[in-house]
Design an enzyme around this catalytic site. Structure first.
Site, PDB file in Angstrom:
ATOM      1  N   LYS A  11       6.209  53.317 -72.734  1.00 55.71           N
ATOM      2  CA  LYS A  11       5.679  52.386 -72.096  1.00 55.71           C
ATOM      3  C   LYS A  11       4.707  50.935 -73.418  1.00 55.71           C
ATOM      4  O   LYS A  11       4.528  51.940 -74.569  1.00 55.71           O
ATOM      5  CB  LYS A  11       4.274  52.015 -71.005  1.00 55.71           C
ATOM      6  CG  LYS A  11       4.699  52.217 -70.163  1.00 55.71           C
ATOM      7  CD  LYS A  11       3.609  52.403 -69.114  1.00 55.71           C
ATOM      8  CE  LYS A  11       4.499  52.977 -67.765  1.00 55.71           C
ATOM      9  NZ  LYS A  11       2.818  52.883 -66.633  1.00 55.71           N
ATOM     10  N   TYR A  51       9.221  46.575 -61.522  1.00 57.52           N
ATOM     11  CA  TYR A  51       8.086  47.281 -60.555  1.00 57.52           C
ATOM     12  C   TYR A  51       8.120  46.813 -59.002  1.00 57.52           C
ATOM     13  O   TYR A  51       7.206  46.183 -58.495  1.00 57.52           O
ATOM     14  CB  TYR A  51       6.997  46.911 -61.545  1.00 57.52           C
ATOM     15  CG  TYR A  51       6.881  48.224 -62.143  1.00 57.52           C
ATOM     16  CD1 TYR A  51       6.546  48.956 -61.890  1.00 57.52           C
ATOM     17  CD2 TYR A  51       6.996  47.923 -63.690  1.00 57.52           C
ATOM     18  CE1 TYR A  51       6.416  50.511 -62.598  1.00 57.52           C
ATOM     19  CE2 TYR A  51       6.996  48.948 -64.895  1.00 57.52           C
ATOM     20  CZ  TYR A  51       6.288  49.778 -63.570  1.00 57.52           C
ATOM     21  OH  TYR A  51       5.870  51.098 -65.028  1.00 57.52           O
ATOM     22  N   PHE A  59      -2.818  44.947 -58.891  1.00 56.52           N
ATOM     23  CA  PHE A  59      -2.509  45.148 -60.267  1.00 56.52           C
ATOM     24  C   PHE A  59      -1.254  44.185 -60.485  1.00 56.52           C
ATOM     25  O   PHE A  59      -0.947  44.961 -62.373  1.00 56.52           O
ATOM     26  CB  PHE A  59      -3.000  46.015 -60.536  1.00 56.52           C
ATOM     27  CG  PHE A  59      -2.164  47.550 -60.065  1.00 56.52           C
ATOM     28  CD1 PHE A  59      -0.845  47.443 -60.365  1.00 56.52           C
ATOM     29  CD2 PHE A  59      -2.596  47.856 -58.771  1.00 56.52           C
ATOM     30  CE1 PHE A  59       0.130  48.440 -59.657  1.00 56.52           C
ATOM     31  CE2 PHE A  59      -1.534  48.516 -58.230  1.00 56.52           C
ATOM     32  CZ  PHE A  59       0.046  50.004 -58.581  1.00 56.52           C
ATOM     33  N   ARG A 104      -0.112  61.738 -70.065  1.00 50.49           N
ATOM     34  CA  ARG A 104      -1.337  60.991 -69.910  1.00 50.49           C
ATOM     35  C   ARG A 104      -2.803  61.281 -70.293  1.00 50.49           C
ATOM     36  O   ARG A 104      -3.219  60.099 -70.905  1.00 50.49           O
ATOM     37  CB  ARG A 104      -0.613  60.542 -68.379  1.00 50.49           C
ATOM     38  CG  ARG A 104       0.146  59.540 -68.427  1.00 50.49           C
ATOM     39  CD  ARG A 104      -0.106  59.485 -66.438  1.00 50.49           C
ATOM     40  NE  ARG A 104       1.402  57.686 -66.284  1.00 50.49           N
ATOM     41  CZ  ARG A 104       1.980  58.260 -64.820  1.00 50.49           C
ATOM     42  NH1 ARG A 104       0.927  58.433 -64.421  1.00 50.49           N
ATOM     43  NH2 ARG A 104       2.967  56.982 -65.825  1.00 50.49           N
ATOM     44  N   ASN A 114      -1.579  53.116 -69.492  1.00 49.12           N
ATOM     45  CA  ASN A 114      -0.592  54.489 -69.399  1.00 49.12           C
ATOM     46  C   ASN A 114       0.391  55.951 -70.029  1.00 49.12           C
ATOM     47  O   ASN A 114       0.711  56.515 -69.260  1.00 49.12           O
ATOM     48  CB  ASN A 114      -0.993  55.811 -67.559  1.00 49.12           C
ATOM     49  CG  ASN A 114       0.027  54.613 -66.601  1.00 49.12           C
ATOM     50  OD1 ASN A 114       1.275  54.270 -67.160  1.00 49.12           O
ATOM     51  ND2 ASN A 114       0.054  54.874 -65.538  1.00 49.12           N
ATOM     52  N   HIS A 117       6.389  55.872 -67.608  1.00 48.43           N
ATOM     53  CA  HIS A 117       6.636  55.842 -66.530  1.00 48.43           C
ATOM     54  C   HIS A 117       7.510  57.134 -65.877  1.00 48.43           C
ATOM     55  O   HIS A 117       8.899  57.511 -67.108  1.00 48.43           O
ATOM     56  CB  HIS A 117       7.490  54.312 -65.979  1.00 48.43           C
ATOM     57  CG  HIS A 117       8.375  54.411 -64.810  1.00 48.43           C
ATOM     58  ND1 HIS A 117       7.941  54.060 -63.624  1.00 48.43           N
ATOM     59  CD2 HIS A 117       9.461  55.289 -64.949  1.00 48.43           C
ATOM     60  CE1 HIS A 117       8.586  54.191 -62.733  1.00 48.43           C
ATOM     61  NE2 HIS A 117       9.937  54.437 -63.222  1.00 48.43           N
ATOM     62  N   GLU A 128      16.593  53.569 -60.367  1.00 49.36           N
ATOM     63  CA  GLU A 128      16.225  52.998 -61.963  1.00 49.36           C
ATOM     64  C   GLU A 128      17.248  53.587 -63.253  1.00 49.36           C
ATOM     65  O   GLU A 128      17.099  52.894 -63.263  1.00 49.36           O
ATOM     66  CB  GLU A 128      14.588  54.026 -61.818  1.00 49.36           C
ATOM     67  CG  GLU A 128      13.522  53.519 -60.764  1.00 49.36           C
ATOM     68  CD  GLU A 128      12.221  53.883 -61.098  1.00 49.36           C
ATOM     69  OE1 GLU A 128      11.718  53.863 -60.100  1.00 49.36           O
ATOM     70  OE2 GLU A 128      12.034  55.669 -61.805  1.00 49.36           O
TER      71      GLU A 128
HETATM   72  P1  ADP Z   1       3.150  55.580 -61.218  1.00 46.89           P
HETATM   73  O1  ADP Z   1       3.311  55.355 -62.293  1.00 46.89           O
HETATM   74  O2  ADP Z   1       2.681  56.995 -61.926  1.00 46.89           O
HETATM   75  O3  ADP Z   1       4.109  56.123 -60.608  1.00 46.89           O
HETATM   76  P2  ADP Z   1       2.584  53.809 -59.294  1.00 46.89           P
HETATM   77  O4  ADP Z   1       3.506  54.014 -59.793  1.00 46.89           O
HETATM   78  O5  ADP Z   1       1.797  53.622 -58.465  1.00 46.89           O
HETATM   79  O6  ADP Z   1       2.220  55.117 -60.739  1.00 46.89           O
HETATM   80  O7  ADP Z   1       1.679  52.275 -60.062  1.00 46.89           O
HETATM   81  C1  ADP Z   1       2.857  51.924 -61.084  1.00 46.89           C
HETATM   82  C2  ADP Z   1       2.360  51.896 -62.535  1.00 46.89           C
HETATM   83  O8  ADP Z   1       1.441  51.158 -62.474  1.00 46.89           O
HETATM   84  C3  ADP Z   1       1.286  52.184 -63.022  1.00 46.89           C
HETATM   85  O9  ADP Z   1       2.153  53.269 -63.756  1.00 46.89           O
HETATM   86  C4  ADP Z   1      -0.174  51.953 -63.657  1.00 46.89           C
HETATM   87  O10 ADP Z   1       0.560  51.619 -65.105  1.00 46.89           O
HETATM   88  C5  ADP Z   1       0.223  50.634 -63.008  1.00 46.89           C
HETATM   89  N1  ADP Z   1      -1.035  50.539 -61.918  1.00 46.89           N
HETATM   90  C6  ADP Z   1      -1.117  51.497 -61.086  1.00 46.89           C
HETATM   91  N2  ADP Z   1      -1.786  51.452 -59.941  1.00 46.89           N
HETATM   92  C7  ADP Z   1      -3.417  50.647 -60.954  1.00 46.89           C
HETATM   93  C8  ADP Z   1      -4.277  49.884 -60.899  1.00 46.89           C
HETATM   94  N3  ADP Z   1      -5.647  50.330 -59.438  1.00 46.89           N
HETATM   95  N4  ADP Z   1      -5.058  49.003 -62.194  1.00 46.89           N
HETATM   96  C9  ADP Z   1      -3.814  48.894 -63.499  1.00 46.89           C
HETATM   97  N5  ADP Z   1      -2.686  49.035 -62.885  1.00 46.89           N
HETATM   98  C10 ADP Z   1      -2.002  50.134 -61.922  1.00 46.89           C
HETATM   99 MG    MG Z   2       5.443  54.730 -59.578  1.00 44.91          MG
END
Ligand code: ADP
Ligand code: MG
Length: 140
Positions: A11, A51, A59, A104, A114, A117, A128
């Site tokens: 990212k 997304y 968020f 991470r 973070n 992805h 994807e």
């Molecule tokens: P992952 O990337 O671990 O699969 P998710 O699919 O739940 O996580 O969320 C997608 C992305 O959205 C996360 O990687 C992160 O960048 C962002 N995100 C998720 N939860 C939050 C939050 N509470 N606040 C801000 N950004 C968030």
């Molecule tokens: Mg995810």
């Protein structure tokens, strides 16, 4: 176990800190091969489309803003059990909860920024990969 392909992104928070090589090395050190890779600066429309599953989440705006704030490396990773393995290598969404040695834990700045992805299931991996790559761009 089978050879699988998964979709991965390095990212903008990470590309801005020049971590493309360091993060890719973690994949390779764990037995995943980069079989497709390109650097993109995604548009708002591309980020919102990618997304879309999160569009009702509080968020979402922040997520789209972050993903359009700089370059992203989009990749296809291949290897034994690649989908689950990549999720393990990445660590928990919130770096405060990510295990020692994960990407991470090592590199992420916050739950939003973070660094990586990774697809979470075979169906999303296929979807994807298709969102970002033509079949001819994937060279195993
Ligand atoms: P992952 O990337 O671990 O699969 P998710 O699919 O739940 O996580 O969320 C997608 C992305 O959205 C996360 O990687 C992160 O960048 C962002 N995100 C998720 N939860 C939050 C939050 N509470 N606040 C801000 N950004 C968030
Ligand atoms: Mg995810």
């Amino acid at each position: 176990m089978a050879i699988e392909r998964t979709f991965s992104m390095i990212k903008p928070d990470a590309t801005k800190r020049n971590l493309t090589g360091a993060i890719t090395k973690v994949f390779e050190d764990n037995g995943l091969r980069v079989v497709a890779s390109k650097r993109v600066w995604m548009s708002k429309r591309e980020a919102e489309g990618f997304y879309a599953v999160h569009k009702e989440r509080p968020f979402f705006g922040e997520l789209v803003e972050g993903m359009t704030s700089g370059p992203t490396i989009v990749q296809v990773l291949e290897g034994e059990n690649a989908i689950l393995k990549n999720r393990e290598i990445m660590g928990a969404t919130n770096p405060a909860q990510a295990a020692e040695g994960t990407i991470r834990k090592q590199f992420a700045l916050s739950i939003g920024e973070n660094s990586v992805h990774g697809s979470d299931a075979p169906e999303t991996a296929a979807q994807e990969i298709k969102y970002w790559f033509a079949d001819t761009e994937i060279v195993g």
